[in-house]
Enzyme design. Sequence first.
Site, PDB file in Angstrom:
ATOM      1  N   GLU A 113       1.247  -0.440  -5.116  1.00 48.20           N
ATOM      2  CA  GLU A 113       0.310   0.652  -5.389  1.00 48.20           C
ATOM      3  C   GLU A 113       1.156   1.920  -5.469  1.00 48.20           C
ATOM      4  OE1 GLU A 113      -3.425   3.206  -3.574  1.00 48.20           O
ATOM      5  OE2 GLU A 113      -1.846   2.411  -2.300  1.00 48.20           O
ATOM      6  N   ASP A 164       0.827  -1.210   0.000  1.00 45.20           N
ATOM      7  CA  ASP A 164       0.000   0.000   0.000  1.00 45.20           C
ATOM      8  C   ASP A 164       0.863   1.262   0.000  1.00 45.20           C
ATOM      9  OD1 ASP A 164      -2.604   1.410   0.455  1.00 45.20           O
ATOM     10  OD2 ASP A 164      -1.633   1.959   2.334  1.00 45.20           O
TER      11      ASP A 164
END
Length: 633
Positions: free
Chosen positions: A360, A307
Amino acid sequence: MALISAQDLALLARGEHPRPQELLGAHAGRLGRKHGVRFAVWAPNASRVSVVGSFNGWDGEADPLVKDEASGVWQGFATAARVGDLYKFEIHDRAGQLLPLKADPFARAAELRPATASIVVPALPVLKTRPRLSPERAMANARQSPVAIYEVHAASWRRGTGAFPSWDELAEQLPAYAAGLGFTHIELMPISEHPFDGSWGYQTLGLFAPSARFGPPEGFARFVEACHAQGLGLLLDWVPAHFPMDPHGLAQFDGTALFEYADPREGFHRDWNTAIYNFGRYEVRQFLAGNALYWMERCGVDGLRVDAVASMLYRDYSRPAGEWLPNVDGGRENLEAISLFKRINELLGQEAPGAITVAEESTSFPGVSAPTYAGGLGFHYKWNMGWMNDCLRYMQEDPIHRRWHHDKLTFGLVYAFSENFVLPISHDEVVHGKGSMLGKMPGDAWQKFANLRAFYGFMWGHPGKKLLFMGQEFAQASEWNHDAELPWHLLADAQGHHAGMQRLVRDLNLLYRREPALHRLDCEARGFEWLQAEDREHSVLAWARHDESEEGERRTVLVVCNFTPVPRPGYRLPLPPALATGGTWRELLNTDSAHYGGSNLGNLDAGLQAEADGSLVLTLPPLSVLFLGQEKS
């Protein structure tokens, strides 16, 4: 069991131990003839540390730990402690001041929020040989394989008999459902322990502990097995970018900025009101790298989606001028985070071959998915956030205006092969007032569904691996709500539009997996060829997806998109000479099929052959995507 050896303490001190979780934390067993639990915690700046818990009445005098000065590790053996006991660390700072009781950073289980104690679980077994992904599972992760990911928030996919579904309830339903729709992987949003439901797990404090919301950690092991039994890979959302500053957590762990940067210009996230790991500290790097390996090696997962990578790569991320510190070279890149990513990806490549990491990353940072030996960060895949933003902006335009926004769909092909991309329609696109995917589409009810079917067809025909967030496979009408289960009742709607969308996603996945031309060269330019990129007036796009067999035979699938509600009979699609001869073209899939809720216009079972001028004459249904395959003569 013995206390930690001098050799292991030296490795911990240098930040060179690949598996610190096997030494630090709580480990039940025997020391000599005595049963109990070995506790160990890194707190170099503390003046005194004890373990307190349900086994000693939370008495800080009962089980003091002893410090190894070189490593800063405190350890001891509590003979009264047993598996299932609650515990925390009682820490006094260097001035002797008592700090709030701290949960164990290496705990593998914790109490259900709002309680915050760690739980003693059975000791990790000694592994004589390290587990590896099977060749089949490793191949399923490879860039030449079809990768279609179903992203899931475990707490709100379906509700269980309690406030949250148990791992066993999820295992009974979720893997079979995802596999039945043709997905190759499930990706779970963060399931490591976190104090606040509304963070969806992204503000985690227990990196080694599957959340107590879903039951004991052994239930998670059964869920992993259930995914693999259905032929699915399991990816976990992993959050090394930040952590909340709850008093029982990592912030100011021993009275100093131990896990986090001390200067708020480096160690505080303005957007999320959280701390930031000190990526340059050896022991912190060891903690994060060990955790990444733990989920793959000990829990058997197939990969990690990392993330907020962009927030780690740049020191000025979401910071105005004057509120960030440049690196040693005066630049904005976080050289320590870059080095950490390379180390983690190299460690996983060595110790967990076949497993993958997915970044990401929302900027144009170069080489995210390039190997470290070529100067890259070493991730296997990168989310294509630019493609997602451009395409969703295009789809939200009224079709009459789309001719003016044509390059939003074509621009992605300029850089489509610069990384190994995943095309993500994730949870972030259906929260915070953004509405659902269906709600983004313009027009009346019929056009909304047709637009969404066409977009999914475009996405599955486009180079790149696929990711779809739960609920979007049946066109959830409302924005995602993490406090409620998905609106499954929509599948029984009288018009059948939602069930039709679900069938389309299933068939797109099956076609994507069945046709090597749609996946084998996903990440290579030679697998793509424009056929029609400039028909702005009609909002038509067409391309060929190619594959080459080991024998050198070229197999091709054509993808033709009509992004207006106007049917186009007799549309002439020019073909290159190699595709204009040698066989008959037939529809493999038509998003306007009545089977999916469409008008059933198209070329049906008709065999199509190129005309003398080399063009293929097609009927383009309204708001549709056609997939065509060639039967060799």
